[in-house]
Design a protein around this motif. Structure first.
Motif, mmCIF file in Angstrom:
data_model
loop_
_atom_site.group_PDB
_atom_site.id
_atom_site.type_symbol
_atom_site.label_atom_id
_atom_site.label_comp_id
_atom_site.label_asym_id
_atom_site.label_seq_id
_atom_site.Cartn_x
_atom_site.Cartn_y
_atom_site.Cartn_z
ATOM 1 N N THR A 15 0.834 -1.203 0.000
ATOM 2 C CA THR A 15 0.000 0.000 0.000
ATOM 3 C C THR A 15 0.869 1.255 0.000
ATOM 4 O OG1 THR A 15 -1.804 -1.133 1.129
ATOM 5 C CG2 THR A 15 -1.779 1.269 1.272
ATOM 6 N N VAL A 16 1.884 1.284 0.841
ATOM 7 C CA VAL A 16 2.784 2.445 0.910
ATOM 8 C C VAL A 16 3.513 2.629 -0.422
ATOM 9 C CG1 VAL A 16 4.884 3.350 2.006
ATOM 10 C CG2 VAL A 16 3.056 2.390 3.408
ATOM 11 N N ILE A 17 4.009 1.538 -1.000
ATOM 12 C CA ILE A 17 4.727 1.622 -2.273
ATOM 13 C C ILE A 17 3.799 2.114 -3.386
ATOM 14 C CG2 ILE A 17 5.915 0.270 -4.053
ATOM 15 C CD1 ILE A 17 7.594 0.840 -1.547
ATOM 16 N N ALA A 18 2.561 1.626 -3.413
ATOM 17 C CA ALA A 18 1.608 2.063 -4.435
ATOM 18 C C ALA A 18 1.294 3.550 -4.280
ATOM 19 C CB ALA A 18 0.322 1.243 -4.367
ATOM 20 N N ILE A 19 1.117 4.006 -3.055
ATOM 21 C CA ILE A 19 0.866 5.431 -2.822
ATOM 22 C C ILE A 19 2.064 6.253 -3.304
ATOM 23 C CG2 ILE A 19 0.590 7.193 -1.018
ATOM 24 C CD1 ILE A 19 -1.166 5.079 0.469
ATOM 25 N N CYS A 20 3.272 5.800 -3.019
ATOM 26 C CA CYS A 20 4.475 6.499 -3.497
ATOM 27 C C CYS A 20 4.506 6.554 -5.023
ATOM 28 C CB CYS A 20 5.735 5.798 -2.981
ATOM 29 S SG CYS A 20 6.006 5.993 -1.216
ATOM 30 N N MET A 21 4.060 5.482 -5.663
ATOM 31 C CA MET A 21 4.048 5.446 -7.126
ATOM 32 C C MET A 21 3.158 6.560 -7.681
ATOM 33 S SD MET A 21 2.991 2.286 -9.643
ATOM 34 C CE MET A 21 1.406 2.042 -8.850
ATOM 35 N N TYR A 22 2.002 6.769 -7.089
ATOM 36 C CA TYR A 22 1.086 7.780 -7.603
ATOM 37 C C TYR A 22 1.476 9.185 -7.166
ATOM 38 C CZ TYR A 22 -1.510 3.773 -9.125
ATOM 39 O OH TYR A 22 -1.864 2.611 -9.740
ATOM 40 N N VAL A 23 2.062 9.324 -5.991
ATOM 41 C CA VAL A 23 2.553 10.627 -5.538
ATOM 42 C C VAL A 23 3.700 11.084 -6.444
ATOM 43 C CG1 VAL A 23 3.753 11.786 -3.619
ATOM 44 C CG2 VAL A 23 1.735 10.389 -3.174
ATOM 45 N N SER A 24 4.381 10.129 -7.071
ATOM 46 C CA SER A 24 5.484 10.491 -7.966
ATOM 47 C C SER A 24 5.008 11.237 -9.211
ATOM 48 C CB SER A 24 6.282 9.249 -8.369
ATOM 49 O OG SER A 24 5.534 8.432 -9.238
ATOM 50 N N TYR A 25 3.700 11.375 -9.399
ATOM 51 C CA TYR A 25 3.173 12.206 -10.480
ATOM 52 C C TYR A 25 3.380 13.699 -10.207
ATOM 53 C CZ TYR A 25 0.533 8.607 -13.056
ATOM 54 O OH TYR A 25 0.160 7.534 -13.816
ATOM 55 N N ILE A 26 3.656 14.072 -8.990
ATOM 56 C CA ILE A 26 3.763 15.489 -8.635
ATOM 57 C C ILE A 26 4.780 16.237 -9.511
ATOM 58 C CG2 ILE A 26 4.425 17.102 -6.784
ATOM 59 C CD1 ILE A 26 2.957 15.200 -4.838
ATOM 60 N N PRO A 27 5.981 15.698 -9.759
ATOM 61 C CA PRO A 27 6.895 16.427 -10.649
ATOM 62 C C PRO A 27 6.328 16.625 -12.058
ATOM 63 C CG PRO A 27 8.105 14.789 -9.406
ATOM 64 C CD PRO A 27 6.647 14.548 -9.145
ATOM 65 N N GLN A 28 5.602 15.636 -12.572
ATOM 66 C CA GLN A 28 5.000 15.798 -13.892
ATOM 67 C C GLN A 28 3.912 16.864 -13.860
ATOM 68 O OE1 GLN A 28 3.563 12.273 -15.898
ATOM 69 N NE2 GLN A 28 2.592 13.474 -17.506
ATOM 70 N N PHE A 68 -7.977 -0.845 -1.586
ATOM 71 C CA PHE A 68 -8.650 0.448 -1.754
ATOM 72 C C PHE A 68 -7.669 1.605 -1.593
ATOM 73 C CE2 PHE A 68 -10.862 4.188 -0.258
ATOM 74 C CZ PHE A 68 -11.927 4.287 -1.135
ATOM 75 N N TRP A 69 -6.956 1.649 -0.453
ATOM 76 C CA TRP A 69 -6.073 2.782 -0.184
ATOM 77 C C TRP A 69 -4.839 2.785 -1.071
ATOM 78 C CZ3 TRP A 69 -8.320 6.687 1.486
ATOM 79 C CH2 TRP A 69 -9.344 6.595 2.412
ATOM 80 N N ALA A 70 -4.432 1.617 -1.556
ATOM 81 C CA ALA A 70 -3.298 1.568 -2.483
ATOM 82 C C ALA A 70 -3.656 2.202 -3.821
ATOM 83 C CB ALA A 70 -2.851 0.130 -2.690
ATOM 84 N N ILE A 75 -6.529 7.764 -8.504
ATOM 85 C CA ILE A 75 -7.659 8.537 -9.011
ATOM 86 C C ILE A 75 -7.329 10.031 -8.945
ATOM 87 C CG2 ILE A 75 -10.101 9.083 -8.715
ATOM 88 C CD1 ILE A 75 -10.336 6.300 -7.285
ATOM 89 N N ILE A 76 -6.883 10.467 -7.793
ATOM 90 C CA ILE A 76 -6.610 11.891 -7.585
ATOM 91 C C ILE A 76 -5.428 12.363 -8.431
ATOM 92 C CG2 ILE A 76 -5.885 13.608 -5.869
ATOM 93 C CD1 ILE A 76 -7.408 11.807 -3.815
ATOM 94 N N PHE A 77 -4.274 11.730 -8.237
ATOM 95 C CA PHE A 77 -3.069 12.190 -8.925
ATOM 96 C C PHE A 77 -3.123 11.898 -10.421
ATOM 97 C CE2 PHE A 77 -1.430 11.921 -4.545
ATOM 98 C CZ PHE A 77 -0.960 13.215 -4.428
ATOM 99 N N GLY A 78 -3.748 10.790 -10.804
ATOM 100 C CA GLY A 78 -3.888 10.486 -12.225
ATOM 101 C C GLY A 78 -4.728 11.524 -12.945
ATOM 102 N N LEU A 79 -5.854 11.908 -12.330
ATOM 103 C CA LEU A 79 -6.713 12.917 -12.965
ATOM 104 C C LEU A 79 -6.060 14.302 -12.988
ATOM 105 C CD1 LEU A 79 -10.274 11.897 -11.723
ATOM 106 C CD2 LEU A 79 -9.307 11.655 -14.030
ATOM 107 N N ILE A 80 -5.413 14.673 -11.894
ATOM 108 C CA ILE A 80 -4.727 15.969 -11.874
ATOM 109 C C ILE A 80 -3.653 15.999 -12.954
ATOM 110 C CG2 ILE A 80 -3.190 17.474 -10.542
ATOM 111 C CD1 ILE A 80 -4.763 16.591 -8.023
ATOM 112 N N THR A 81 -2.877 14.916 -13.052
ATOM 113 C CA THR A 81 -1.820 14.855 -14.055
ATOM 114 C C THR A 81 -2.409 14.891 -15.456
ATOM 115 O OG1 THR A 81 -0.486 13.537 -12.520
ATOM 116 C CG2 THR A 81 0.226 13.579 -14.807
ATOM 117 N N PHE A 82 -3.488 14.154 -15.661
ATOM 118 C CA PHE A 82 -4.139 14.140 -16.973
ATOM 119 C C PHE A 82 -4.598 15.539 -17.372
ATOM 120 C CE2 PHE A 82 -8.219 14.016 -19.274
ATOM 121 C CZ PHE A 82 -7.767 13.525 -20.492
#
Length: 90
Positions: A15-28, A68-70, A75-82
């Motif tokens: 779960t932590v690793i998956a959250i880190c994966m999506y948070v990594s969208y922030i630089p993009q 769920f939490w992973a 949803i959030i970071f993917g849509l913001i990045t999109f």
């Protein structure tokens, strides 16, 4: 270590690793906002995938909160990045 304890620990780490994966969208996202647009398809697909996994995890008989939490940050970071990768919007 019993299997159930192993699975419990594994689910928390995953779960932590998956959250880190999506948070990594922030630089993009930051690059997109500064005019260096990234490709929009991958984050959109990640958001849809995250939504489907969240629906699955929430509505199954015994809710799977780790799944769920992973996937929720996708949803959030993917849509913001999109949306920020579409140059005509910003």
């Amino acid at each position: 270590m019993k299997e159930t304890r192993f699975i419990s620990i594994l689910s928390k780490i995953a779960t932590v690793i998956a959250i880190c994966m999506y948070v990594s969208y922030i630089p993009q996202i930051i690059n997109n906002l500064h005019g260096s647009y990234g490709a929009p398809l991958q984050p959109l697909v990640a958001a849809i995938n995250g939504l489907l996994w969240c629906i699955y995890a929430y509505f199954k008989r015994e809710r799977d909160w780790a799944v769920f939490w992973a996937n929720f940050p996708a949803i959030i970071f993917g849509l913001i990045t999109f949306f920020t990768s579409l140059p005509s919007l910003f």
